[in-house]
Motif scaffolding. Structure first.
Motif, PDB file in Angstrom:
ATOM      1  N   LEU A 315     -24.184  41.571 -11.600  1.00  0.00           N
ATOM      2  CA  LEU A 315     -23.139  42.121 -10.725  1.00  0.00           C
ATOM      3  C   LEU A 315     -23.147  41.428  -9.363  1.00  0.00           C
ATOM      4  O   LEU A 315     -22.085  41.185  -8.778  1.00  0.00           O
ATOM      5  N   TYR A 316     -24.329  41.128  -8.860  1.00  0.00           N
ATOM      6  CA  TYR A 316     -24.479  40.495  -7.553  1.00  0.00           C
ATOM      7  C   TYR A 316     -23.691  39.186  -7.481  1.00  0.00           C
ATOM      8  O   TYR A 316     -22.930  38.952  -6.524  1.00  0.00           O
ATOM      9  N   TYR A 317     -23.865  38.331  -8.482  1.00  0.00           N
ATOM     10  CA  TYR A 317     -23.199  37.028  -8.413  1.00  0.00           C
ATOM     11  C   TYR A 317     -21.693  37.151  -8.608  1.00  0.00           C
ATOM     12  O   TYR A 317     -20.921  36.395  -7.992  1.00  0.00           O
ATOM     13  N   TRP A 318     -21.262  38.099  -9.395  1.00  0.00           N
ATOM     14  CA  TRP A 318     -19.816  38.311  -9.508  1.00  0.00           C
ATOM     15  C   TRP A 318     -19.248  38.905  -8.220  1.00  0.00           C
ATOM     16  O   TRP A 318     -18.131  38.571  -7.810  1.00  0.00           O
ATOM     17  N   ALA A 319     -20.012  39.751  -7.555  1.00  0.00           N
ATOM     18  CA  ALA A 319     -19.565  40.293  -6.264  1.00  0.00           C
ATOM     19  C   ALA A 319     -19.485  39.189  -5.219  1.00  0.00           C
ATOM     20  O   ALA A 319     -18.556  39.149  -4.403  1.00  0.00           O
ATOM     21  N   ARG A 320     -20.443  38.263  -5.232  1.00  0.00           N
ATOM     22  CA  ARG A 320     -20.386  37.125  -4.309  1.00  0.00           C
ATOM     23  C   ARG A 320     -19.166  36.248  -4.589  1.00  0.00           C
ATOM     24  O   ARG A 320     -18.519  35.753  -3.660  1.00  0.00           O
ATOM     25  N   LEU A 321     -18.848  36.065  -5.851  1.00  0.00           N
ATOM     26  CA  LEU A 321     -17.665  35.271  -6.195  1.00  0.00           C
ATOM     27  C   LEU A 321     -16.391  35.971  -5.715  1.00  0.00           C
ATOM     28  O   LEU A 321     -15.455  35.321  -5.251  1.00  0.00           O
ATOM     29  N   TRP A 322     -16.368  37.298  -5.828  1.00  0.00           N
ATOM     30  CA  TRP A 322     -15.194  38.023  -5.333  1.00  0.00           C
ATOM     31  C   TRP A 322     -15.106  37.915  -3.813  1.00  0.00           C
ATOM     32  O   TRP A 322     -14.009  37.788  -3.254  1.00  0.00           O
ATOM     33  N   ALA A 323     -16.250  37.944  -3.137  1.00  0.00           N
ATOM     34  CA  ALA A 323     -16.250  37.735  -1.683  1.00  0.00           C
ATOM     35  C   ALA A 323     -15.694  36.356  -1.346  1.00  0.00           C
ATOM     36  O   ALA A 323     -14.941  36.196  -0.375  1.00  0.00           O
ATOM     37  N   LEU A 324     -16.030  35.356  -2.152  1.00  0.00           N
ATOM     38  CA  LEU A 324     -15.493  34.008  -1.933  1.00  0.00           C
ATOM     39  C   LEU A 324     -13.972  34.008  -2.069  1.00  0.00           C
ATOM     40  O   LEU A 324     -13.271  33.376  -1.269  1.00  0.00           O
ATOM     41  N   VAL A 325     -13.463  34.727  -3.067  1.00  0.00           N
ATOM     42  CA  VAL A 325     -12.008  34.832  -3.236  1.00  0.00           C
ATOM     43  C   VAL A 325     -11.374  35.461  -2.004  1.00  0.00           C
ATOM     44  O   VAL A 325     -10.341  34.998  -1.504  1.00  0.00           O
ATOM     45  N   LEU A 326     -11.989  36.518  -1.480  1.00  0.00           N
ATOM     46  CA  LEU A 326     -11.458  37.194  -0.295  1.00  0.00           C
ATOM     47  C   LEU A 326     -11.466  36.258   0.915  1.00  0.00           C
ATOM     48  O   LEU A 326     -10.522  36.271   1.718  1.00  0.00           O
ATOM     49  N   ILE A 327     -12.518  35.449   1.041  1.00  0.00           N
ATOM     50  CA  ILE A 327     -12.588  34.509   2.153  1.00  0.00           C
ATOM     51  C   ILE A 327     -11.499  33.453   2.035  1.00  0.00           C
ATOM     52  O   ILE A 327     -10.774  33.175   2.996  1.00  0.00           O
ATOM     53  N   VAL A 328     -11.366  32.875   0.849  1.00  0.00           N
ATOM     54  CA  VAL A 328     -10.406  31.787   0.636  1.00  0.00           C
ATOM     55  C   VAL A 328      -8.973  32.273   0.819  1.00  0.00           C
ATOM     56  O   VAL A 328      -8.119  31.554   1.363  1.00  0.00           O
ATOM     57  N   THR A 329      -8.695  33.499   0.392  1.00  0.00           N
ATOM     58  CA  THR A 329      -7.330  34.038   0.503  1.00  0.00           C
ATOM     59  C   THR A 329      -7.060  34.708   1.840  1.00  0.00           C
ATOM     60  O   THR A 329      -5.970  35.231   2.065  1.00  0.00           O
ATOM     61  N   GLY A 330      -8.051  34.708   2.740  1.00  0.00           N
ATOM     62  CA  GLY A 330      -7.857  35.280   4.064  1.00  0.00           C
ATOM     63  C   GLY A 330      -7.830  36.791   4.111  1.00  0.00           C
ATOM     64  O   GLY A 330      -7.322  37.369   5.066  1.00  0.00           O
TER      65      GLY A 330
END
Length: 337
Positions: A315-330
């Motif tokens: 779950l941790y790594y998928w949550a980090r990937l979702w955080a990356l999506v949030l960062i990239v999409t502003g």
């Protein structure tokens, strides 16, 4: 530069300041009323037990009555300031500016400090010549499985030189704090990893001491809470990319993404039998979580709760990937844990 390679002049200067022993507790608060009734008395008692210590609470716009509760504390025992709308780094810096101690003890509002906390911290800096100390916060007794599993995996339980200490239980000399410029105020999270990275660049040692103990009451207790907090922490991931050490969580997140894509490719490839493709995709999906848990077990020298932590790290790594999506999409600035 390793944590132990501190210049002699720097070691002497920071040890001398530690022996000065005046301390400012800096406690950031945001809607923590549920915890304050338990954490504030222990904090005030520890400050009074030590003597030359002051307590500064910095409220970041609480709406649950936390600010009003803190205003009820005897002004002779603590100061309360309001600093609304800032990042956690900015809030911590505001508290540091308000205090006068030669050392700064950053403790989160949901942490209960142990008796003898300040004596252990000051003695550790004076003995080791390090500029900062602290310890992995303990899980409360009778905690949920998520709390206990994570604590057992991450709590090393021995004193040692380290590259990082969480800012929820972080004790540092003011000279070192000023030398590196305090916490970065533009990062939504990850301000602790980032300041520790700059300390390494300045040759300032960090020493973990198990006697500088705090119990963390605000751990995630459900999978949903664990997901949301991990996403929130991940929003500051780029604050530690670069520098003298590779940012391991970000690298492992990238590897997990690459292996996930490879697994999807195998599932879609018509030349691979379905059973073999599924098995390979599953193995690729678990490779990084398994490697992470194995590494943590080696460091902690224990294997308890490895199965539970395998689930949590997936779950941790998928949550980090979702955080990356949030960062990239502003959209990261709108996220709340």
């Amino acid at each position: 530069m390793t944590p132990t390679s501190v210049p002699a002049s720097s070691r002497a200067g920071h040890a001398a300041q530690a022996c000065d022993a005046s301390v400012t507790f800096v406690v950031p608060v945001l809607n923590g009323l549920h915890f304050l009734r338990r954490t504030v008395p222990a904090l005030l008692t520890e400050a009074e037990r030590w003597g030359p210590a002051e307590v500064v609470f910095v409220d970041n716009g609480s709406t649950d009555g936390s600010y009003e509760f803190l205003l009820g504390v005897d002004p002779a025992r603590a100061r309360v300031i309001r600093f609304e709308g800032g990042t956690i780094g900015a809030v911590r810096n505001a508290g540091a500016r308000e205090g006068t101690g030669a050392c700064l003890a950053f403790v989160d509002a949901d942490c209960v400090v142990a008796e003898g906390y300040l004596a252990a911290a000051v003695e550790t800096l004076a003995r080791t010549g390090a500029a900062a100390t602290g310890c992995e916060a303990s899980a409360p007794e009778g905690g949920r499985w998520i709390e206990t599993a994570q604590y057992r995996l991450h709590h090393v339980g021995r004193d040692r030189a380290v590259h990082y200490i969480n800012s929820g239980n972080f004790f540092i000399t003011r000279a070192a704090f000023d030398e590196v410029g305090g916490f970065r105020e533009d990062l939504p999270t990850g301000e602790d990893s980032e300041i520790c990275r700059r300390m390494q660049e300045h040759g300032l040692g960090i020493w973990e001491c198990t006697r500088v103990k705090a119990v963390h009451l605000g751990n995630p207790r459900t999978l949903r809470q664990f997901w949301r907090r991990t996403v929130w922490h991940g929003l500051g991931m780029f604050g530690t990319v670069g520098g003298p050490r590779l940012d391991r969580p970000t690298i492992m997140m990238a590897v997990h993404l690459a292996l996930t894509v490879l697994g999807a490719f195998l599932l879609a490839w018509p030349g691979v039998p379905l059973a073999k493709a599924v098995a390979a995709a599953l193995a690729l999906q678990l490779a990084v979580p398994v490697a992470t848990v194995a590494y943590r077990c080696v460091v902690a020298r224990r294997t308890s709760a490895a199965g539970a932590n395998l689930v949590l790290y997936w779950l941790y790594y998928w949550a980090r990937l979702w955080a990356l999506v949030l960062i990239v999409t502003g959209r990261g600035h709108r996220y709340r844990k």
